[in-house]
Motif scaffolding. Structure first.
Motif, PDB file in Angstrom:
ATOM      1  N   SER A 123      43.590  42.203  32.802  1.00 18.09           N
ATOM      2  CA  SER A 123      43.782  41.461  31.547  1.00 18.09           C
ATOM      3  C   SER A 123      43.669  42.379  30.339  1.00 18.09           C
ATOM      4  O   SER A 123      44.475  42.301  29.401  1.00 18.09           O
ATOM      5  CB  SER A 123      42.749  40.335  31.435  1.00 18.09           C
ATOM      6  N   ASP A 170      40.176  42.170  38.055  1.00 16.26           N
ATOM      7  CA  ASP A 170      40.869  41.070  37.365  1.00 16.26           C
ATOM      8  C   ASP A 170      40.678  41.182  35.854  1.00 16.26           C
ATOM      9  O   ASP A 170      41.637  41.029  35.083  1.00 16.26           O
ATOM     10  CB  ASP A 170      40.356  39.732  37.888  1.00 16.26           C
ATOM     11  N   ARG A 171      39.470  41.487  35.415  1.00 11.68           N
ATOM     12  CA  ARG A 171      39.211  41.666  33.969  1.00 11.68           C
ATOM     13  C   ARG A 171      39.945  42.898  33.436  1.00 11.68           C
ATOM     14  O   ARG A 171      40.504  42.873  32.343  1.00 11.68           O
ATOM     15  CB  ARG A 171      37.710  41.772  33.701  1.00 11.68           C
ATOM     16  N   ARG A 172      39.935  43.982  34.226  1.00 11.79           N
ATOM     17  CA  ARG A 172      40.627  45.206  33.803  1.00 11.79           C
ATOM     18  C   ARG A 172      42.118  44.969  33.635  1.00 11.79           C
ATOM     19  O   ARG A 172      42.737  45.484  32.691  1.00 11.79           O
ATOM     20  CB  ARG A 172      40.390  46.329  34.810  1.00 11.79           C
ATOM     21  N   GLU A 219      39.158  49.371  28.678  1.00 11.10           N
ATOM     22  CA  GLU A 219      39.533  49.344  30.091  1.00 11.10           C
ATOM     23  C   GLU A 219      39.050  50.595  30.809  1.00 11.10           C
ATOM     24  O   GLU A 219      38.554  50.535  31.934  1.00 11.10           O
ATOM     25  CB  GLU A 219      41.057  49.200  30.235  1.00 11.10           C
ATOM     26  N   ARG A 265      36.558  41.023  40.898  1.00 10.76           N
ATOM     27  CA  ARG A 265      36.359  40.376  39.582  1.00 10.76           C
ATOM     28  C   ARG A 265      36.521  41.381  38.454  1.00 10.76           C
ATOM     29  O   ARG A 265      37.132  41.081  37.418  1.00 10.76           O
ATOM     30  CB  ARG A 265      34.986  39.712  39.529  1.00 10.76           C
TER      31      ARG A 265
END
Length: 152
Positions: free
Chosen positions: A73, A69-71, A131, A66
């Motif tokens: 984006s 996935d955010r990183r 990030e 998870r």
């Protein structure tokens, strides 16, 4: 009547700073794309481990996937903003030459385009910093592995 060689030479001299800026943005993009590649590699590795994991290890894999996935984006947004900054800088250089060749008075447009380029670059760097900070959560050693004495 075509442009005089001295006019073109003056324009080239004036355009040197934005061209160096483009080289710097290119170097920054190289770092960002490298980070994205490493993030994707880590995601692929975890995706292979995920089906066979159970219990706390499975939960850890889900948590890290998870986060990855955010990183992805966030770094994609940073790359988009920095590429947009580079395109805006290219527009500045092109506009400088067009304005000199056709004696246009577009100094304000050039200045605004350059400011937009700087704002895009700054925002891209902020996303890059976000990030990097997000990645720190995944690289800290888990407390249970450190076997710290909690009685202290």
């Amino acid at each position: 009547m075509g442009p005089y060689l001295s006019t073109v030479a003056d324009t080239i001299q004036t355009a040197i700073a934005p061209v160096f800026l483009l080289a710097g943005i290119g170097a920054i993009l190289n770092v960002m794309v490298g980070r994205l590649a490493r993030i994707v590699d880590r995601a692929r590795g975890l995706e292979q481990l995920h089906p066979s994991s159970t219990g706390p290890e499975h939960d850890r894999h889900v948590w890290e996937l998870r986060l990855i996935d955010r990183r992805i984006s966030v770094i994609n947004t940073a790359i988009f903003l920095c590429v947009s900054s580079a395109l805006s800088t290219c527009f500045v250089v092109a506009l400088m030459f067009v304005s000199r060749l056709f004696a246009l008075h577009v100094g304000a447009v050039v200045a605004i385009a350059f400011v937009v380029s700087m704002l895009l670059l700054m925002t891209g760097l902020v996303y890059f910093l976000v990030e990097v900070r997000m990645s720190l959560g995944a690289i800290h050693v888990r407390e249970e592995l450190l076997e710290l004495d909690r009685r202290k």
